[in-house]
Design a protein around this motif. Structure first.
Motif, PDB file in Angstrom:
ATOM      1  N   HIS A  95       0.812  -1.271   0.015  1.00  0.00           N
ATOM      2  CA  HIS A  95      -0.172  -0.008   0.018  1.00  0.00           C
ATOM      3  C   HIS A  95       1.051   1.337  -0.132  1.00  0.00           C
ATOM      4  N   LYS A  96       2.087   1.098  -0.008  1.00  0.00           N
ATOM      5  CA  LYS A  96       3.011   2.124   0.068  1.00  0.00           C
ATOM      6  C   LYS A  96       2.879   2.856  -1.416  1.00  0.00           C
ATOM      7  N   PRO A  97       2.871   3.987  -1.530  1.00  0.00           N
ATOM      8  CA  PRO A  97       2.664   4.562  -3.134  1.00  0.00           C
ATOM      9  C   PRO A  97       3.994   4.190  -3.790  1.00  0.00           C
ATOM     10  N   LEU A  98       3.868   4.103  -5.028  1.00  0.00           N
ATOM     11  CA  LEU A  98       4.777   3.880  -5.905  1.00  0.00           C
ATOM     12  C   LEU A  98       5.837   5.315  -6.384  1.00  0.00           C
ATOM     13  N   ARG A  99       6.837   5.445  -5.911  1.00  0.00           N
ATOM     14  CA  ARG A  99       7.430   6.572  -6.010  1.00  0.00           C
ATOM     15  C   ARG A  99       8.131   6.782  -7.247  1.00  0.00           C
ATOM     16  N   ILE A 100       7.682   7.869  -8.036  1.00  0.00           N
ATOM     17  CA  ILE A 100       8.199   8.203  -9.284  1.00  0.00           C
ATOM     18  C   ILE A 100       8.920   9.588  -9.405  1.00  0.00           C
ATOM     19  N   ALA A 101      10.145   9.347  -9.781  1.00  0.00           N
ATOM     20  CA  ALA A 101      10.963  10.916  -9.672  1.00  0.00           C
ATOM     21  C   ALA A 101      10.744  11.588 -11.322  1.00  0.00           C
ATOM     22  N   LEU A 102      10.297  12.747 -11.281  1.00  0.00           N
ATOM     23  CA  LEU A 102      10.536  13.507 -12.776  1.00  0.00           C
ATOM     24  C   LEU A 102      11.614  14.232 -12.718  1.00  0.00           C
ATOM     25  N   THR A 103      12.046  14.528 -13.765  1.00  0.00           N
ATOM     26  CA  THR A 103      12.792  15.549 -14.114  1.00  0.00           C
ATOM     27  C   THR A 103      12.188  17.046 -14.041  1.00  0.00           C
ATOM     28  N   LYS A 104      12.721  17.908 -13.393  1.00  0.00           N
ATOM     29  CA  LYS A 104      11.777  19.314 -13.159  1.00  0.00           C
ATOM     30  C   LYS A 104      11.898  19.835 -14.529  1.00  0.00           C
ATOM     31  N   GLY A 105      10.725  20.635 -14.786  1.00  0.00           N
ATOM     32  CA  GLY A 105      11.030  21.280 -16.143  1.00  0.00           C
ATOM     33  C   GLY A 105       9.866  20.709 -17.204  1.00  0.00           C
ATOM     34  N   ARG A 106      10.273  20.689 -18.155  1.00  0.00           N
ATOM     35  CA  ARG A 106       9.438  20.228 -19.492  1.00  0.00           C
ATOM     36  C   ARG A 106       9.311  18.787 -19.172  1.00  0.00           C
ATOM     37  N   LEU A 107      10.184  18.065 -18.849  1.00  0.00           N
ATOM     38  CA  LEU A 107       9.815  16.456 -18.736  1.00  0.00           C
ATOM     39  C   LEU A 107       8.605  16.088 -17.872  1.00  0.00           C
ATOM     40  N   GLU A 108       8.817  17.281 -16.619  1.00  0.00           N
ATOM     41  CA  GLU A 108       7.710  17.092 -15.727  1.00  0.00           C
ATOM     42  C   GLU A 108       6.540  17.259 -16.333  1.00  0.00           C
ATOM     43  N   LYS A 109       6.394  18.346 -16.836  1.00  0.00           N
ATOM     44  CA  LYS A 109       4.978  18.834 -17.305  1.00  0.00           C
ATOM     45  C   LYS A 109       4.461  17.560 -18.584  1.00  0.00           C
TER      46      LYS A 109
END
Ligand code: PRP
Length: 216
Positions: free
Chosen positions: A3-17
């Motif tokens: 039940h722990k959330p899956l943690r996903i790291a996003l590159t800040k900026g355009r890739l995040e959007k």
């Protein structure tokens, strides 16, 4: 079921959007990311996901160490860092290329002298010229790499070209393409084993949704 959330790291900026757009197109409510303020860890409760916002190289570090299960990062950073990671999906967005560029009409391949190359990506540059069996001196530059040939520091640069505007407006041109780049979904190998079903379900949804016109 974990039940722990899956943690996903996003590159800040355009890739995040672009990733948020993709998640929203899959039906996830990403309001917390839109309203993040200065917060760096954002819950997406309806997907049992948690989004982490980081710089590209740090996305790889967090996923490599397993503190994030997955990540979205450009192939450029993956090539430069040469990490031991699983690339699960070519997401197709964030498209650009690595290219060797010089001042317009500069005879880069003429003569026998060792050429100097400036780049923010010394490992990518090294690998490119090694594969050509060409000896070059590489100087690491942190940004606005186009300055190096203009100021006379380097014969050429290996850099990211997206629209080509920066090269054009500074009197430079592409001599040769080095590699095509786009955003990749990466995963920690232990997470892939421990949370296989959840990860596979998410990947399946993503793969069904994205456009497959991607070049490696
Ligand atoms: C990147 C890259 C080029 C430019 C290419 O730089 O290093 O300079 O974008 O884009 P274009 O082909 O669309 O003109 P960025 O803006 O990330 O800044 P930096 O040079 O300071 O790293």
């Amino acid at each position: 079921m974990n039940h722990k959330p899956l943690r996903i790291a996003l590159t800040k900026g355009r890739l995040e959007k672009d990733t948020v757009k993709l998640l929203e197109s899959l039906g996830y409510d990403c309001t917390s990311v839109h309203e993040k303020g200065r917060k760096l860890i954002l819950p997406i409760p309806d997907g049992n996901l948690e989004v982490v916002l980081a710089k590209a190289a740090d996305v790889i570090t967090y996923v490599e160490h397993g503190v994030c299960d997955m990540g979205v990062v450009g192939k450029d950073t993956l090539m430069e860092m040469n990490g031991k990671l699983f690339e699960l999906v070519n997401l197709g967005f964030g498209k650009c290329k690595f290219a060797l560029a010089t001042k317009k009409d500069y005879p880069f391949y003429d003569g026998f002298g060792v050429k100097t190359i400036a780049s923010k990506y010394p490992n990518v540059t090294k690998a490119f010229f090694e594969q050509k069996h060409m000896d070059v001196d590489i100087i690491k530059i942190e940004g606005s790499v186009e300055l190096a040939p203009l100021l006379g520091l380097a014969d050429g640069i290996v850099d990211i070209v997206e629209t080509g505007t920066t090269l054009k407006e500074n009197g430079l041109e592409v001599v040769e393409d080095v590699a095509q780049i786009s955003a990749r979904l990466i995963v920690n190998t232990v997470s892939l084993k421990m949370r296989q079903k959840e990860i596979e379900d998410l990947v399946k949804k993503i793969e069904e949704k994205i456009n497959y016109d991607k070049a490696d």
